[in-house]
Write a protein that holds these residues in place. Structure first.
Motif, PDB file in Angstrom:
ATOM      1  N   PRO A 182     -13.331   2.571   3.311  1.00  0.00           N
ATOM      2  CA  PRO A 182     -12.755   3.839   2.868  1.00  0.00           C
ATOM      3  C   PRO A 182     -13.437   4.285   1.566  1.00  0.00           C
ATOM      4  N   PRO A 183     -13.296   5.533   1.122  1.00  0.00           N
ATOM      5  CA  PRO A 183     -12.523   6.590   1.771  1.00  0.00           C
ATOM      6  C   PRO A 183     -13.372   7.672   2.448  1.00  0.00           C
ATOM      7  N   ASP A 184     -14.694   7.575   2.397  1.00  0.00           N
ATOM      8  CA  ASP A 184     -15.514   8.761   2.730  1.00  0.00           C
ATOM      9  C   ASP A 184     -16.116   8.757   4.128  1.00  0.00           C
ATOM     10  N   ASP A 186     -17.738   9.278   7.426  1.00  0.00           N
ATOM     11  CA  ASP A 186     -17.819  10.451   8.296  1.00  0.00           C
ATOM     12  C   ASP A 186     -18.969  10.181   9.285  1.00  0.00           C
ATOM     13  N   ASP A 242      -2.049   2.614  15.191  1.00  0.00           N
ATOM     14  CA  ASP A 242      -2.755   2.912  13.941  1.00  0.00           C
ATOM     15  C   ASP A 242      -2.368   1.889  12.871  1.00  0.00           C
ATOM     16  N   ARG A 283      -8.777   5.097   8.449  1.00  0.00           N
ATOM     17  CA  ARG A 283      -8.687   6.316   7.643  1.00  0.00           C
ATOM     18  C   ARG A 283      -9.502   7.451   8.264  1.00  0.00           C
ATOM     19  N   TYR A 284     -10.708   7.127   8.689  1.00  0.00           N
ATOM     20  CA  TYR A 284     -11.581   8.117   9.349  1.00  0.00           C
ATOM     21  C   TYR A 284     -10.881   8.709  10.580  1.00  0.00           C
ATOM     22  N   LYS A 286      -7.654   8.853  11.187  1.00  0.00           N
ATOM     23  CA  LYS A 286      -6.471   9.652  10.811  1.00  0.00           C
ATOM     24  C   LYS A 286      -6.880  10.996  10.228  1.00  0.00           C
ATOM     25  N   VAL A 287      -7.882  10.996   9.361  1.00  0.00           N
ATOM     26  CA  VAL A 287      -8.362  12.247   8.754  1.00  0.00           C
ATOM     27  C   VAL A 287      -8.798  13.212   9.854  1.00  0.00           C
ATOM     28  N   ASN A 288      -9.406  12.653  10.887  1.00  0.00           N
ATOM     29  CA  ASN A 288      -9.895  13.500  11.981  1.00  0.00           C
ATOM     30  C   ASN A 288      -8.882  13.672  13.120  1.00  0.00           C
ATOM     31  N   LYS A 289      -7.676  13.116  12.895  1.00  0.00           N
ATOM     32  CA  LYS A 289      -6.567  13.240  13.848  1.00  0.00           C
ATOM     33  C   LYS A 289      -6.891  12.692  15.243  1.00  0.00           C
TER      34      LYS A 289
END
Ligand SMILES: [Zn+2]
Length: 293
Positions: A182-184, A186, A242, A283-284, A286-289
């Protein structure tokens, strides 16, 4: 010009964490490693014929402590520290870096990373994408390389590409593995960065974990395949759970499947721990749903 890989002997292990010494006049470094291995770096530099104060320039690929933690020691001896513009404020004020390391590593933080002290603002030089920095007779081409972190640069020197963690982790004869803390993280952006790195047509790829390899384009292709596999893994698993503790044994077994040698797997665990990677992937997702059913 000569390039030397300096082994920082992180956790008394060889081939886990490196700094690169570029010998020109004046000599410079790519990566410092953490403060906890500073004495090892100093010894390696002395062996190469240099003192700390001979290093007037240091290029940091990104501000994670295993890459940049000892930069303050060079800055306090007069060196300029080159870093991505998103990283500058964290070198000037490392509170947030220390806080997030402490959250993850708790009482082991100091043992693992040593001290992380602020660097004088005027010593920290913000780079820009495609900038060429000339040191002695060496040109360093700066390429911004998001995907692993928002504050990541790779550096091209002649036919050597220094990739920090954006080129993945490759230790001894082990697999080429993504580092996805985490956190970036992508992954789509990272895949674009891989195409950009391939377009530079380097011969040698030099990830900070560990050493230079002479098959840069094949290396990047395999990294791309493995990143896509990680992406598929988390998209599939996150629909089922999750929860970190539920997913951990599944992830661990998945990572095991990339390895044939258990001993090599342990070295990767020092450089690129499963715990961080699973937390980053969750985290990736969840951020991207991806978790939305
Ligand atoms: Zn790293």
């Amino acid at each position: 010009m000569r390039i030397q890989t300096l082994d920082l002997n992180f956790l008394n292990s060889k081939h886990v964490l490196s700094s690169y010494l570029v010998e020109t006049d004046p000599p410079f470094l790519i990566e410092t490693g953490p403060d906890s291995t500073f004495e090892n770096l100093k010894t390696a530099l002395n062996k190469a014929g240099y003192e700390i104060k001979d290093i007037k320039n240091v290029f940091i690929t990104h501000i994670h402590l295993d890459h940049s933690g000892a930069a303050f020691r060079f800055a306090s001896e007069g060196a300029k520290i080159y870093v991505h513009p998103n990283g500058k404020k964290h070198l000037v004020n490392p509170d947030r870096l220390i806080r997030s390391a402490t959250m993850v590593y708790k009482e082991r933080t100091r043992e693992l990373w040593g001290d992380t002290l602020p660097i004088d603002e005027e010593k920290v030089i913000e780079t820009s994408d495609e900038q060429i920095v000339t040191i002695g007779n060496v040109q360093v081409r700066v390429i911004e390389s998001p995907g692993h972190a928002k504050h990541h640069n790779v550096y091209l020197i002649e036919d050597h590409l220094f990739t920090g963690d954006t080129g993945g982790v490759r230790i001894n004869d082990g697999p080429i593995m993504p580092a996805v803390p985490p956190p970036d993280i992508d992954i789509p952006l990272w895949l674009k960065t891989i195409e950009k790195m391939k377009s530079l047509k380097p011969t040698y790829i030099c990830p900070s974990h560990f050493g230079c390899f002479d098959d840069a384009l094949d290396h990047l292709e395999i990294l791309k395949e493995n990143l896509i596999k990680y992406d598929e893994f988390i998209r599939k698993q996150i629909k089922f759970s999750d929860d970190y503790n539920t997913l951990f044994p599944i992830f661990k077994e998945y990572v095991d499947s990339f390895f044939t040698d258990k001993k090599v797997r342990d070295f990767y665990q020092f450089a690129n721990p499963d715990e961080m990677n699973l937390a980053g992937l969750i985290r990736y997702a969840k951020v991207n749903k991806f978790d939305v059913k």
